[in-house]
Design a protein around this motif. Structure first.
Motif, mmCIF file in Angstrom:
data_model
loop_
_atom_site.group_PDB
_atom_site.id
_atom_site.type_symbol
_atom_site.label_atom_id
_atom_site.label_comp_id
_atom_site.label_asym_id
_atom_site.label_seq_id
_atom_site.Cartn_x
_atom_site.Cartn_y
_atom_site.Cartn_z
ATOM 1 N N VAL A 83 0.857 -1.183 0.000
ATOM 2 C CA VAL A 83 0.000 0.000 0.000
ATOM 3 C C VAL A 83 0.892 1.231 0.000
ATOM 4 O O VAL A 83 1.669 1.447 0.932
ATOM 5 C CB VAL A 83 -0.926 0.009 1.228
ATOM 6 N N GLU A 84 0.756 2.040 -1.038
ATOM 7 C CA GLU A 84 1.569 3.253 -1.171
ATOM 8 C C GLU A 84 0.698 4.492 -1.036
ATOM 9 O O GLU A 84 -0.316 4.611 -1.709
ATOM 10 C CB GLU A 84 2.228 3.315 -2.548
ATOM 11 N N ASN A 85 1.093 5.431 -0.178
ATOM 12 C CA ASN A 85 0.541 6.786 -0.234
ATOM 13 C C ASN A 85 1.587 7.799 0.240
ATOM 14 O O ASN A 85 1.278 8.782 0.898
ATOM 15 C CB ASN A 85 -0.773 6.917 0.541
ATOM 16 N N ILE A 106 -0.752 -1.147 -4.694
ATOM 17 C CA ILE A 106 -1.979 -0.374 -4.791
ATOM 18 C C ILE A 106 -1.627 1.047 -4.369
ATOM 19 O O ILE A 106 -1.205 1.290 -3.232
ATOM 20 C CB ILE A 106 -3.129 -0.988 -3.968
ATOM 21 N N HIS A 107 -1.730 1.962 -5.296
ATOM 22 C CA HIS A 107 -1.189 3.316 -5.122
ATOM 23 C C HIS A 107 -2.295 4.324 -4.848
ATOM 24 O O HIS A 107 -3.329 4.321 -5.510
ATOM 25 C CB HIS A 107 -0.420 3.724 -6.380
ATOM 26 N N PRO A 114 -5.316 5.754 2.330
ATOM 27 C CA PRO A 114 -5.633 4.497 1.649
ATOM 28 C C PRO A 114 -7.112 4.142 1.815
ATOM 29 O O PRO A 114 -7.682 4.316 2.899
ATOM 30 C CB PRO A 114 -4.738 3.476 2.358
ATOM 31 N N ILE A 119 -8.443 -1.763 -1.220
ATOM 32 C CA ILE A 119 -7.412 -2.738 -0.844
ATOM 33 C C ILE A 119 -8.040 -4.127 -0.720
ATOM 34 O O ILE A 119 -7.509 -5.121 -1.246
ATOM 35 C CB ILE A 119 -6.732 -2.327 0.469
ATOM 36 N N VAL A 134 0.548 -8.281 3.199
ATOM 37 C CA VAL A 134 0.308 -6.881 2.836
ATOM 38 C C VAL A 134 1.303 -6.046 3.624
ATOM 39 O O VAL A 134 1.571 -6.338 4.801
ATOM 40 C CB VAL A 134 -1.133 -6.442 3.162
ATOM 41 N N ILE A 136 2.233 -1.967 4.756
ATOM 42 C CA ILE A 136 1.720 -0.603 4.821
ATOM 43 C C ILE A 136 2.578 0.217 5.773
ATOM 44 O O ILE A 136 3.175 -0.313 6.721
ATOM 45 C CB ILE A 136 0.237 -0.583 5.271
ATOM 46 N N ASN A 147 -1.922 6.417 8.859
ATOM 47 C CA ASN A 147 -2.775 5.463 8.147
ATOM 48 C C ASN A 147 -3.460 4.534 9.143
ATOM 49 O O ASN A 147 -2.853 4.091 10.115
ATOM 50 C CB ASN A 147 -1.947 4.650 7.153
ATOM 51 N N LEU A 152 -7.526 -2.702 8.149
ATOM 52 C CA LEU A 152 -6.692 -3.534 7.287
ATOM 53 C C LEU A 152 -6.218 -4.778 8.027
ATOM 54 O O LEU A 152 -6.177 -5.883 7.454
ATOM 55 C CB LEU A 152 -5.501 -2.720 6.776
#
Length: 357
Positions: A83-85, A106-107, A114, A119, A134, A136, A147, A152
């Motif tokens: 998970v990218e932010n 997943i950007h 996110p 997701i 996963v 994050i 986040n 999640l």
């Protein structure tokens, strides 16, 4: 000089003096006593059961711990969803690519939280190659966003997927539900919210996850490090004096009331800074409820670029941080980690007031 950057932090005298300990051979029992205390105290920060969790220490920055976690805990044949932010999610993607770990990304945009539904949708449409893990970032210091882990972690637990958490700038200051079995590891470092010095980092990892670890690395092999440390051993020469400082910082954290007290202290300083800057017309990049208490990003004052702001504050005894990447011309960042007081924030706000008057 007070450091308001996201690590390393301004030390207390107590931790600074701990560096003036006798030189110590890392093969002597006195060092292993130190290592054992560090590991026990790390488990104690969140009250973890040592039968379930083990701290794995390593010499290196927080990125070393994230690399060790990512390269070691995704097994051969495993598949990782990242998970990218922000910058640090992208760093995990670079690590996965470097080690040729089967992964997808997943950007989300850097200023965006996110989206859990997206997701989960990605997890549920993986087909005949399901995700095993996963990854994050908990506190994405690119923007100061915290986040959400709870939703999640629950989704991962329900699907038998392991959640790998970069807690480098949240461990010891933000809530982490280690009791949720969805979380299998959290990477962190000594020189941020713990208030130690650079040179030692660690991964808090479930012992059952170690049993399935890969061995893609040599120096950062998490399974070997864990095994030897449990045997009062070490494969390489650690940063001994950084261990002294880590142990003293953990003692100090406990004396101060633990991570909850640190969270409250940071939160009070962060709100003091936010309210004072708002009164000067300097707005936060994110609402307070979406930000960590550790670091917050702010919009640059009108007519003031970052180099001028940085140099002005440094002349008054403060070091701040620029925005990253494309945000460097829009934002600056202030961290409230380290040995800081309300009086220090008052002085910081007075410096801003003289600049923007």
């Amino acid at each position: 000089m007070l450091l308001l950057n996201p690590g390393p932090v301004t030390l207390t005298e107590r931790v600074r003096k701990s560096l003036l300990q006798p030189d110590l051979c890392h093969r002597e029992p006195e060092f292993f006593d130190l290592q054992d205390e560090a590991r026990a105290r790390l488990n104690g920060v969140y009250g973890l059961d040592p039968a379930v969790w083990t701290p794995v220490l390593m010499t290196g920055s927080g990125t070393a711990a994230v690399e060790s976690m990512t390269a070691g805990l995704v097994p051969e044949g495993g598949r990782l969803l990242i998970v990218e932010n922000g910058v640090y999610g992208e760093r995990i993607s670079q690590i996965a690519k470097q080690y040729r770990i089967d992964h997808d990304v997943i950007h989300f945009e850097w200023m965006q939280a996110p989206d859990l539904a997206q997701i989960v949708g990605k997890l549920d449409t993986a087909g005949d190659r399901p995700y095993t893990h996963v990854a994050i970032i908990h506190h994405e210091t690119t923007t100061g966003r915290l986040n959400d882990l709870s939703g999640l972690a629950r989704a991962c637990r329900e699907r038998g997927i392991g959640l790998l958490v970069d807690g480098v700038s949240s461990f010891a200051a933000e809530a982490i539900d280690f009791n949720d079995s969805g979380i299998v590891a959290v990477a962190a470092t000594a020189n941020k919210c713990v208030h130690g010095v650079p040179g030692v980092s660690f991964v808090m990892v479930r012992k059952d996850a170690l049993a399935k670890a890969a061995s893609r690395t040599y120096y950062l092999d998490i399974a070997r490090l864990a095994k030897l440390q449990a045997e009062r051993n070490t494969p390489f020469t650690p940063s001994v004096h950084a261990y002294y400082a880590l142990v003293e910082a953990l003692r100090e954290l406990d004396d101060a009331g633990g991570w909850q007290a640190r969270h409250a202290h940071y939160g009070a300083l962060a709100e003091q800074a936010r309210a004072g800057l708002a009164a000067l017309g300097i707005d936060g990049a994110l609402p307070p409820g979406e930000s960590s208490v550790v670091l917050r990003a702010y919009k640059l004052p009108a007519g003031v670029d970052y180099p001028r702001l940085h140099d002005w504050l440094k002349a008054d005894g403060f070091v701040i941080y620029a925005g990253q990447g494309g945000l460097s011309k829009e934002l600056f960042r202030i961290s409230t980690m380290g040995n800081l007081t309300a009086a220090d924030i008052d002085r910081l706000l007075a410096s801003f007031a003289r600049l923007v008057k």
